[in-house]
Design an enzyme around this catalytic site. Sequence first.
Site, PDB file in Angstrom:
ATOM      1  N   LYS A 130       0.839  -1.127  -0.107  1.00 55.86           N
ATOM      2  CA  LYS A 130       0.135  -0.125   0.007  1.00 55.86           C
ATOM      3  C   LYS A 130       0.786   1.157  -0.064  1.00 55.86           C
ATOM      4  O   LYS A 130       1.958   1.346   0.544  1.00 55.86           O
ATOM      5  CB  LYS A 130      -0.892   0.098   1.182  1.00 55.86           C
ATOM      6  CG  LYS A 130      -2.013   0.820   1.245  1.00 55.86           C
ATOM      7  CD  LYS A 130      -2.784   0.877   2.582  1.00 55.86           C
ATOM      8  CE  LYS A 130      -3.748   1.849   2.607  1.00 55.86           C
ATOM      9  NZ  LYS A 130      -4.722   1.527   3.775  1.00 55.86           N
ATOM     10  N   SER A 205      -9.476   1.486   2.940  1.00 55.60           N
ATOM     11  CA  SER A 205      -8.650   2.303   2.031  1.00 55.60           C
ATOM     12  C   SER A 205      -7.878   1.686   1.470  1.00 55.60           C
ATOM     13  O   SER A 205      -7.122   1.968   0.337  1.00 55.60           O
ATOM     14  CB  SER A 205      -8.171   3.452   2.999  1.00 55.60           C
ATOM     15  OG  SER A 205      -7.234   2.928   3.958  1.00 55.60           O
ATOM     16  N   SER A 229      -9.645  -0.977   7.534  1.00 54.30           N
ATOM     17  CA  SER A 229      -9.049  -0.670   5.867  1.00 54.30           C
ATOM     18  C   SER A 229      -8.336  -2.081   5.284  1.00 54.30           C
ATOM     19  O   SER A 229      -8.044  -1.842   4.062  1.00 54.30           O
ATOM     20  CB  SER A 229      -8.117   0.502   5.728  1.00 54.30           C
ATOM     21  OG  SER A 229      -9.066   1.514   5.565  1.00 54.30           O
TER      22      SER A 229
HETATM   23  N1  GLN Z   1     -12.849   3.817   6.870  1.00 55.82           N
HETATM   24  C1  GLN Z   1     -12.296   4.257   7.944  1.00 55.82           C
HETATM   25  C2  GLN Z   1     -11.813   5.592   7.970  1.00 55.82           C
HETATM   26  O1  GLN Z   1     -12.148   6.147   6.851  1.00 55.82           O
HETATM   27  C3  GLN Z   1     -11.075   3.139   8.195  1.00 55.82           C
HETATM   28  C4  GLN Z   1      -9.945   3.835   7.394  1.00 55.82           C
HETATM   29  C5  GLN Z   1      -8.587   2.690   7.636  1.00 55.82           C
HETATM   30  O2  GLN Z   1      -8.978   1.835   8.646  1.00 55.82           O
HETATM   31  N2  GLN Z   1      -7.470   3.415   7.265  1.00 55.82           N
HETATM   32  O3  GLN Z   1     -11.289   6.088   8.810  1.00 55.82           O
END
Ligand code: GLN
Length: 536
Positions: A130, A205, A229
């Site tokens: 990532k 994400s 995410s």
């Molecule tokens: N969807 C969650 C957020 O936007 C989790 C994101 C993540 O785990 N990086 O914060």
Amino acid sequence: MSRCAFLSLPRAWEAARQLGNTRSSPRKHGVRGLCGVQRATNTRHSTPLPRNHLLTLSAHQVARSVRSGELSAERIATAYLEQVAAVEASVGAYLVLDAEAVLERARSLDARRARGEKLGALAGVPIAVKDNLVTAHLATTAGSRLLSQYTPPYHATCVERLLRADAVLMGKTVMDEFGMGSSTETCAYGMTRNPVDTTRTPGGSSGGSAAAAAAHMALAALGSDTGGSVRQPASFCGVVGMKPSYGRVSRNGLIAYASSLDTVGPMGRTVGDVALCLEAIAGADDADSTCLPGAAPPFWGRITEALAEDQAPLRGKRIGLWTEALDDIQVDDSVRATILQARDTFTALGAEVRPVSLPHLAAACSAYYILASSEASSNLARYDGVRYGARDPEAANTVSMYTSTRTHGLGEEVKRRVMLGTYALSAGYYEAYYRQAMRVRNVITLALRGLFEDVDWLLAPVAPTPAFRLGEKRAVDMYSGDRMTVPASLAGLPAISVPGKVGEGQLPVGVQLIGRYLDDEGVLLAAAALERATKA
Ligand code: GLN
């Protein structure tokens, strides 16, 4: 190093061209090494199953064959690059992929083996990373325009460890900007499509990493999980994704979103591949004071052994079925059916499954968004055009330089979080929001600790629905979709998403298993047992 060196692999380029995915120039910011996804049509299709059998080997099989010389790392890398050439244009998982560097790395591993060197546990395994994990001499943007010119001088500890285990770094994957989002649509360089159905999001994400693994464009991938995410995109794309216990994997070199919640987690097509990757990246690191002492346990070997010896490896184990999550009115029928099917499978494997109550879904989500945004507002202060970030060279003075750097460099969702977090931390509101959210975090952590006195794992959906359509939801509408993943994040617990059984032609649905703090091995074992029974 060229960021578009993918084009220098003639065969791959030719394959892409034949598919009609021509491109003439790199993206505006020159970061995204592969294009075409923006022009992919909105007609539904799923990426074809790979025809090359090399793409179906597990990480352990690849590493063993490369170590013994039965297969060359170059052959494996070439097979994966050809797959990238065939499907990347319709998926768009990668931001940066340097095919020449991939092949060079593979050849160097083969040369070392030929000289008699013993290669590591991930010898020749192609792994995508990532883009919020820093990579030396390879662009790292965290999906933000602000970091379009950032090339880090060092590798994140987890990347360093993958390389030390002789993995092949495929490239950097698309992500929501700074990890903020649930659909991989907030990346400044374009989105990723779900390989199972290209009209849908891969989740987020870490959507690029999930899609790369699902479409066989990497054997495994690293993502980061702050509030879900890794687990949610794994669920949407039909792969395995693990959020380890907080502190299990070093955060050194992970571009911070919310430091008290951020974890690095592996994704792959099987629990075994995920276990092997976790083993490689976990363990103490002097560069991260929140990283736990001690070496990583041999996760892969232990779960393989436990499964091999026992056909009912979960006999005597207790699993709590999280009733509020399952009974939530927004839970899709296919999700509920998949979780109930997993319950039956666990029972057949010898476990006792009983309903348990954790009524904090909504509170967990609210607390998470206050805390994550507060930490983000502080962590992102460094992107001011001085310490980090592409500076606006035209600005007349320092203050207008800060303002215009951040105004132009940060996307809408990131700005929303920074404003929300700054508000929650400001004098006068701190008590009402930040402090209150911390209290909720404590209540949830204690409630989970209490639950784990009675059960070994918690069984729950990962998300209320399978993958939704691209553009279907506004960012704020996605927040509540995280309510089933954030409790484990707030409490720092290990949790995994493993593909459940779904009907023919249905979208993938992940089964979430949450374990006791530091029982990453137990979570992997339960997931591996479920996977074996589901595939049988
Ligand atoms: N969807 C969650 C957020 O936007 C989790 C994101 C993540 O785990 N990086 O914060």
